[in-house]
Motif scaffolding. Structure first.
Motif, PDB file in Angstrom:
ATOM      1  N   ASN A   9      30.700  40.778   0.984  1.00  0.00           N
ATOM      2  CA  ASN A   9      31.949  42.098   0.733  1.00  0.00           C
ATOM      3  C   ASN A   9      31.661  43.078   0.553  1.00  0.00           C
ATOM      4  OD1 ASN A   9      31.145  41.791  -1.609  1.00  0.00           O
ATOM      5  ND2 ASN A   9      33.659  41.261  -2.390  1.00  0.00           N
ATOM      6  N   CYS A  10      30.865  43.804   0.088  1.00  0.00           N
ATOM      7  CA  CYS A  10      30.024  45.246   0.125  1.00  0.00           C
ATOM      8  C   CYS A  10      30.792  46.298   1.456  1.00  0.00           C
ATOM      9  CB  CYS A  10      28.764  45.330   0.171  1.00  0.00           C
ATOM     10  SG  CYS A  10      28.080  46.739  -0.291  1.00  0.00           S
ATOM     11  N   PRO A  11      31.381  47.140   0.728  1.00  0.00           N
ATOM     12  CA  PRO A  11      31.616  48.111   2.097  1.00  0.00           C
ATOM     13  C   PRO A  11      30.755  49.036   3.376  1.00  0.00           C
ATOM     14  CG  PRO A  11      33.267  47.965   0.409  1.00  0.00           C
ATOM     15  CD  PRO A  11      32.373  47.542  -0.037  1.00  0.00           C
ATOM     16  N   THR A  12      30.176  48.932   2.050  1.00  0.00           N
ATOM     17  CA  THR A  12      28.695  49.564   2.675  1.00  0.00           C
ATOM     18  C   THR A  12      27.762  48.888   4.149  1.00  0.00           C
ATOM     19  OG1 THR A  12      28.197  49.602   0.289  1.00  0.00           O
ATOM     20  CG2 THR A  12      25.962  50.353   2.364  1.00  0.00           C
ATOM     21  N   ARG A  13      28.528  48.018   4.614  1.00  0.00           N
ATOM     22  CA  ARG A  13      28.546  47.242   5.052  1.00  0.00           C
ATOM     23  C   ARG A  13      28.590  47.543   7.188  1.00  0.00           C
ATOM     24  NH1 ARG A  13      26.899  40.383   4.990  1.00  0.00           N
ATOM     25  NH2 ARG A  13      25.600  40.802   3.502  1.00  0.00           N
ATOM     26  N   GLN A  14      30.025  48.054   6.292  1.00  0.00           N
ATOM     27  CA  GLN A  14      30.956  49.013   7.594  1.00  0.00           C
ATOM     28  C   GLN A  14      30.312  49.841   7.858  1.00  0.00           C
ATOM     29  OE1 GLN A  14      34.566  48.543   5.781  1.00  0.00           O
ATOM     30  NE2 GLN A  14      35.319  46.944   6.224  1.00  0.00           N
ATOM     31  N   ILE A  15      29.806  51.038   7.326  1.00  0.00           N
ATOM     32  CA  ILE A  15      29.169  51.991   7.947  1.00  0.00           C
ATOM     33  C   ILE A  15      28.145  51.955   8.122  1.00  0.00           C
ATOM     34  CG2 ILE A  15      28.612  54.099   6.698  1.00  0.00           C
ATOM     35  CD1 ILE A  15      30.146  53.538   3.798  1.00  0.00           C
ATOM     36  N   LEU A  16      26.919  50.629   7.503  1.00  0.00           N
ATOM     37  CA  LEU A  16      25.955  50.456   8.270  1.00  0.00           C
ATOM     38  C   LEU A  16      26.204  50.104   9.551  1.00  0.00           C
ATOM     39  CD1 LEU A  16      23.379  48.642   5.175  1.00  0.00           C
ATOM     40  CD2 LEU A  16      23.734  50.974   6.591  1.00  0.00           C
ATOM     41  N   ASP A  17      27.656  49.361   9.951  1.00  0.00           N
ATOM     42  CA  ASP A  17      27.490  48.977  11.434  1.00  0.00           C
ATOM     43  C   ASP A  17      28.051  50.226  12.426  1.00  0.00           C
ATOM     44  OD1 ASP A  17      27.731  45.900  10.643  1.00  0.00           O
ATOM     45  OD2 ASP A  17      30.249  46.107  10.527  1.00  0.00           O
ATOM     46  N   ARG A  18      28.653  50.990  11.419  1.00  0.00           N
ATOM     47  CA  ARG A  18      28.582  52.503  12.585  1.00  0.00           C
ATOM     48  C   ARG A  18      27.556  52.916  12.654  1.00  0.00           C
ATOM     49  NH1 ARG A  18      32.475  51.101  13.493  1.00  0.00           N
ATOM     50  NH2 ARG A  18      33.879  51.655  12.229  1.00  0.00           N
ATOM     51  N   VAL A  19      26.521  53.182  11.825  1.00  0.00           N
ATOM     52  CA  VAL A  19      25.460  53.334  12.214  1.00  0.00           C
ATOM     53  C   VAL A  19      24.552  53.070  13.064  1.00  0.00           C
ATOM     54  CG1 VAL A  19      22.633  54.126  10.897  1.00  0.00           C
ATOM     55  CG2 VAL A  19      25.288  54.551   9.379  1.00  0.00           C
ATOM     56  N   GLY A  20      24.621  51.311  12.770  1.00  0.00           N
ATOM     57  CA  GLY A  20      23.905  50.154  14.333  1.00  0.00           C
ATOM     58  C   GLY A  20      24.867  50.005  15.724  1.00  0.00           C
ATOM     59  N   ASP A  21      25.335  50.930  15.856  1.00  0.00           N
ATOM     60  CA  ASP A  21      25.918  51.503  16.509  1.00  0.00           C
ATOM     61  C   ASP A  21      25.497  51.831  17.858  1.00  0.00           C
ATOM     62  OD1 ASP A  21      28.180  50.581  19.396  1.00  0.00           O
ATOM     63  OD2 ASP A  21      29.745  51.955  18.509  1.00  0.00           O
ATOM     64  N   LYS A  22      24.458  51.393  19.110  1.00  0.00           N
ATOM     65  CA  LYS A  22      24.232  52.518  19.260  1.00  0.00           C
ATOM     66  C   LYS A  22      25.569  53.805  20.186  1.00  0.00           C
ATOM     67  CE  LYS A  22      24.099  50.168  23.434  1.00  0.00           C
ATOM     68  NZ  LYS A  22      23.707  49.373  24.693  1.00  0.00           N
ATOM     69  N   TRP A  23      26.577  53.716  20.455  1.00  0.00           N
ATOM     70  CA  TRP A  23      27.696  54.192  20.739  1.00  0.00           C
ATOM     71  C   TRP A  23      28.119  54.934  20.278  1.00  0.00           C
ATOM     72  CZ3 TRP A  23      26.501  54.007  26.180  1.00  0.00           C
ATOM     73  CH2 TRP A  23      26.418  52.365  26.376  1.00  0.00           C
ATOM     74  N   ALA A  24      27.791  54.580  19.070  1.00  0.00           N
ATOM     75  CA  ALA A  24      28.334  55.937  17.707  1.00  0.00           C
ATOM     76  C   ALA A  24      27.894  56.857  17.338  1.00  0.00           C
ATOM     77  CB  ALA A  24      28.654  54.996  16.739  1.00  0.00           C
ATOM     78  N   VAL A  25      26.311  56.002  17.142  1.00  0.00           N
ATOM     79  CA  VAL A  25      25.332  57.349  17.052  1.00  0.00           C
ATOM     80  C   VAL A  25      25.032  58.320  18.901  1.00  0.00           C
ATOM     81  CG1 VAL A  25      22.384  57.162  17.256  1.00  0.00           C
ATOM     82  CG2 VAL A  25      23.824  55.471  15.406  1.00  0.00           C
ATOM     83  N   LEU A  26      25.051  57.852  19.747  1.00  0.00           N
ATOM     84  CA  LEU A  26      24.813  58.641  20.633  1.00  0.00           C
ATOM     85  C   LEU A  26      25.964  59.734  20.812  1.00  0.00           C
ATOM     86  CD1 LEU A  26      23.715  56.219  23.679  1.00  0.00           C
ATOM     87  CD2 LEU A  26      23.149  58.208  22.659  1.00  0.00           C
ATOM     88  N   ILE A  27      27.403  59.339  20.501  1.00  0.00           N
ATOM     89  CA  ILE A  27      28.725  60.154  20.303  1.00  0.00           C
ATOM     90  C   ILE A  27      28.774  61.220  19.438  1.00  0.00           C
ATOM     91  CG2 ILE A  27      31.019  60.068  20.003  1.00  0.00           C
ATOM     92  CD1 ILE A  27      30.991  57.363  21.308  1.00  0.00           C
ATOM     93  N   LEU A  28      27.883  60.542  18.525  1.00  0.00           N
ATOM     94  CA  LEU A  28      27.385  61.522  17.140  1.00  0.00           C
ATOM     95  C   LEU A  28      26.927  63.078  17.561  1.00  0.00           C
ATOM     96  CD1 LEU A  28      28.197  58.861  14.140  1.00  0.00           C
ATOM     97  CD2 LEU A  28      29.953  60.974  14.804  1.00  0.00           C
ATOM     98  N   LEU A  29      25.893  62.675  18.470  1.00  0.00           N
ATOM     99  CA  LEU A  29      25.028  63.336  17.907  1.00  0.00           C
ATOM    100  C   LEU A  29      24.903  64.198  19.521  1.00  0.00           C
ATOM    101  CD1 LEU A  29      21.425  61.144  18.242  1.00  0.00           C
ATOM    102  CD2 LEU A  29      22.097  62.634  16.390  1.00  0.00           C
ATOM    103  N   LEU A  30      25.609  64.021  20.409  1.00  0.00           N
ATOM    104  CA  LEU A  30      26.550  64.735  21.656  1.00  0.00           C
ATOM    105  C   LEU A  30      27.482  66.165  20.857  1.00  0.00           C
ATOM    106  CD1 LEU A  30      27.213  62.384  24.593  1.00  0.00           C
ATOM    107  CD2 LEU A  30      25.888  64.444  24.349  1.00  0.00           C
ATOM    108  N   LEU A  31      28.105  65.296  20.276  1.00  0.00           N
ATOM    109  CA  LEU A  31      28.910  65.921  19.425  1.00  0.00           C
ATOM    110  C   LEU A  31      28.227  67.289  17.690  1.00  0.00           C
ATOM    111  CD1 LEU A  31      32.369  63.862  18.563  1.00  0.00           C
ATOM    112  CD2 LEU A  31      32.289  65.028  20.425  1.00  0.00           C
TER     113      LEU A  31
END
Length: 123
Positions: A9-31
């Motif tokens: 139940n650690c909320p840190t996992r939600q943040i790690l889900d974002r880091v592990g999402d290829k689409w999120a990473v690509l979007i952030l790198l472009l922006l």
């Protein structure tokens, strides 16, 4: 209480889900390079569907990693830009992108060797 990423139940996992999402990473790198409109992002990131792009943008906005700015035009124009918090995450994941690019040949070779062994064992 200190976060424990290994706890279910650690909320840190939600943040790690974002880091592990290829689409999120690509979007952030472009922006990180410049603000972009929805369709610019969709055209630039090959393979992402309109629905997936919309979902990821909403998640990144909710997490405070990007900002959505609607411009009063007909039709409405929406531009996305990275926040300061998003810049810190983009800086943290950029070395992973570098690693992936530098080690792509070795990973692909390892996958071929593994697949060949699996095929031999199955035969």
């Amino acid at each position: 209480m200190k976060p424990d990423v290994y706890a279910a139940n650690c909320p840190t996992r939600q943040i790690l889900d974002r880091v592990g999402d290829k689409w999120a990473v690509l979007i952030l790198l472009l922006l990180r390079e410049q603000p972009m409109r929805f369709n610019q992002l969709r055209r630039t990131i090959e393979g992402i569907s309109q629905k997936m792009l919309s979902q990821v943008l909403k998640s990144l906005e909710r997490d405070g990693l990007l900002r959505r700015h609607a411009i009063a035009t007909v039709p409405v124009t929406v531009e996305y830009s990275i926040t300061q918090l998003g810049l810190t995450l983009a800086g943290a994941v950029d070395p992973l992108r570098d690693w992936a690019e530098q080690n792509l040949k070795d990973v692909l070779a390892a996958q071929r060797r593994y697949d060949a062994r699996q095929n031999e064992e199955a035969a």
